[in-house]
Design an enzyme around this catalytic site. Structure first.
Site, short mmCIF file in Angstrom:
data_model
loop_
_atom_site.label_atom_id
_atom_site.label_comp_id
_atom_site.label_asym_id
_atom_site.label_seq_id
_atom_site.Cartn_x
_atom_site.Cartn_y
_atom_site.Cartn_z
N ARG A 189 20.59 -21.18 85.73
CA ARG A 189 20.93 -19.87 85.18
C ARG A 189 21.07 -19.96 83.65
O ARG A 189 20.75 -19.04 82.93
CB ARG A 189 22.23 -19.37 85.80
CG ARG A 189 22.11 -18.98 87.28
CD ARG A 189 23.43 -18.41 87.79
NE ARG A 189 23.33 -17.98 89.19
CZ ARG A 189 23.62 -18.75 90.22
NH1 ARG A 189 24.00 -20.00 90.02
NH2 ARG A 189 23.52 -18.29 91.45
N ASP A 216 28.38 -13.74 95.45
CA ASP A 216 28.81 -15.07 95.85
C ASP A 216 29.68 -15.02 97.11
O ASP A 216 29.55 -15.84 98.01
CB ASP A 216 29.57 -15.75 94.70
CG ASP A 216 28.70 -15.93 93.46
OD1 ASP A 216 27.49 -16.14 93.63
OD2 ASP A 216 29.24 -15.84 92.34
N ARG A 227 27.57 -14.35 100.18
CA ARG A 227 26.89 -15.57 100.64
C ARG A 227 27.86 -16.44 101.42
O ARG A 227 27.54 -16.95 102.50
CB ARG A 227 26.31 -16.32 99.43
CG ARG A 227 25.07 -15.66 98.88
CD ARG A 227 24.59 -16.29 97.58
NE ARG A 227 23.26 -15.76 97.24
CZ ARG A 227 22.74 -15.79 96.02
NH1 ARG A 227 23.44 -16.31 95.01
NH2 ARG A 227 21.54 -15.29 95.79
N HIS A 287 29.63 -17.23 87.31
CA HIS A 287 28.55 -17.13 88.28
C HIS A 287 27.55 -18.24 87.99
O HIS A 287 26.55 -18.06 87.30
CB HIS A 287 27.88 -15.77 88.16
CG HIS A 287 26.79 -15.54 89.18
ND1 HIS A 287 27.00 -15.66 90.53
CD2 HIS A 287 25.49 -15.20 89.03
CE1 HIS A 287 25.88 -15.40 91.17
NE2 HIS A 287 24.94 -15.13 90.28
#
Length: 305
Positions: free
Chosen positions: A89, A146, A149, A173
């Protein structure tokens, strides 16, 4: 007059998913804005033509003209280069920051902004500084995804309904996110009482690696779950639900973090972030959150916001 939601970068996978979720539920009229003018118009028309089937009266338009976004209630920013296999990321930072600079919020000075592009927390900081909006009106989408998930993996592990599962994920994140098993429950029972430490640790690791797992399988960033997560935040704001969700917000001393966007539980309503909920952390949890915040700060320092 209908509410209005603008999705910047709406011709992309994540943006189109956000737009479709909002239109499907009839939450608001949707404006899809993208530098790919023709594609944005086509995506908007396709979603609009699905509304009679879903029973939605939302109006959906698309193009590259920001003027059509005027007086939006919420602006979701999904613009950004998608992640490719092997790419972190953080690798997206400079590219996506340049894109973020081009986003204009002058047409909707009272809007609430929901950034989605990665690296999420640093992008939130950029939007916050560039927009000049109060911190309550810049809310990053991260923890909702998140946590979703993590909820998925818990439900799979225990063979229970996802409706029984609540999961708690704090921090940035990225790889340093902080899943909190003690606060993650099934029908109110902490998962630490329902499975072994090894299984809990495996779920926490898979949660942190969730984006990379999708990228490896698909060849690009995920879009269905991120899009649905952003749409849930928009729904909470438009309906003034006062729902507590994990979001990236600008902390000013909460959790010992100052002047930085980090994921924490926040109450979302018509004004945006209406309360930051502080929970008691064990020493090791607090240390993990500090480490995550430091990783975010390093990225923020790179783009000097």
């Amino acid at each position: 007059m209908n509410r209005k939601v603008t999705v910047v970068g709406g011709a992309g996978n994540v943006g189109a998913t956000v737009a479709r979720c909002i239109a499907d539920k009839g939450l608001a009229d949707v404006v899809i804005v993208d530098i790919a003018d023709q594609k944005a118009s086509g995506v908007a028309l396709d979603i609009l033509e699905s509304c009679p089937i879903t029973g939605s009266d939302s109006r959906v338009i698309g193009g590259s003209d920001y003027a059509q976004t005027a007086k939006s209630d919420v602006v979701v920013i999904t613009s950004g280069v998608p992640r490719k296999p092997g790419m972190s990321r953080d690798d997206l930072l400079n590219v996506n920051f340049g894109i973020m600079k081009a986003v204009v919020v002058k047409y909707s000075p009272n809007a609430i902004i929901v950034p989605v592009a990665n690296p999420l927390d640093a992008m939130c900081q950029a939007v916050y500084r560039l927009s000049g909006f109060p911190r309550e009106r810049v809310i990053g989408m991260a923890g909702v995804l998140d946590s979703a998930r993590m909820r998925t993996f818990i439900a799979m592990e225990l063979n229970v309904s996802v409706e029984n599962v609540h999961a708690f994920v704090l921090g940035g994140h990225g790889d340093t996110m902080v899943p909190l098993p003690r606060y993650s429950t099934v029908a109110g029972v902490p998962i630490t009482e329902l499975m072994s430490k090894e299984r809990v640790d495996a779920i926490c690791k898979r949660t942190a690696d969730g984006g990379a797992e999708i990228t490896k399988l698909v060849g690009t960033s995920a879009w269905y779950a991120p899009g649905a997560a952003a749409a849930e935040m928009v729904e909470c704001i438009l309906k003034d639900k006062k729902k507590i969700l994990p979001c990236s917000v600008f902390l000013q001393g909460e959790y010992g973090v100052k002047d930085l966007f980090v994921g924490v539980p926040a109450k979302l309503g018509a004004k945006g972030v209406e309360q930051i909920v502080e929970i008691k952390l064990a020493p090791e949890e607090a240390a993990a959150l500090r480490k995550s915040a430091q990783a975010v700060k390093e990225l923020v320092d790179v783009i000097k916001v």
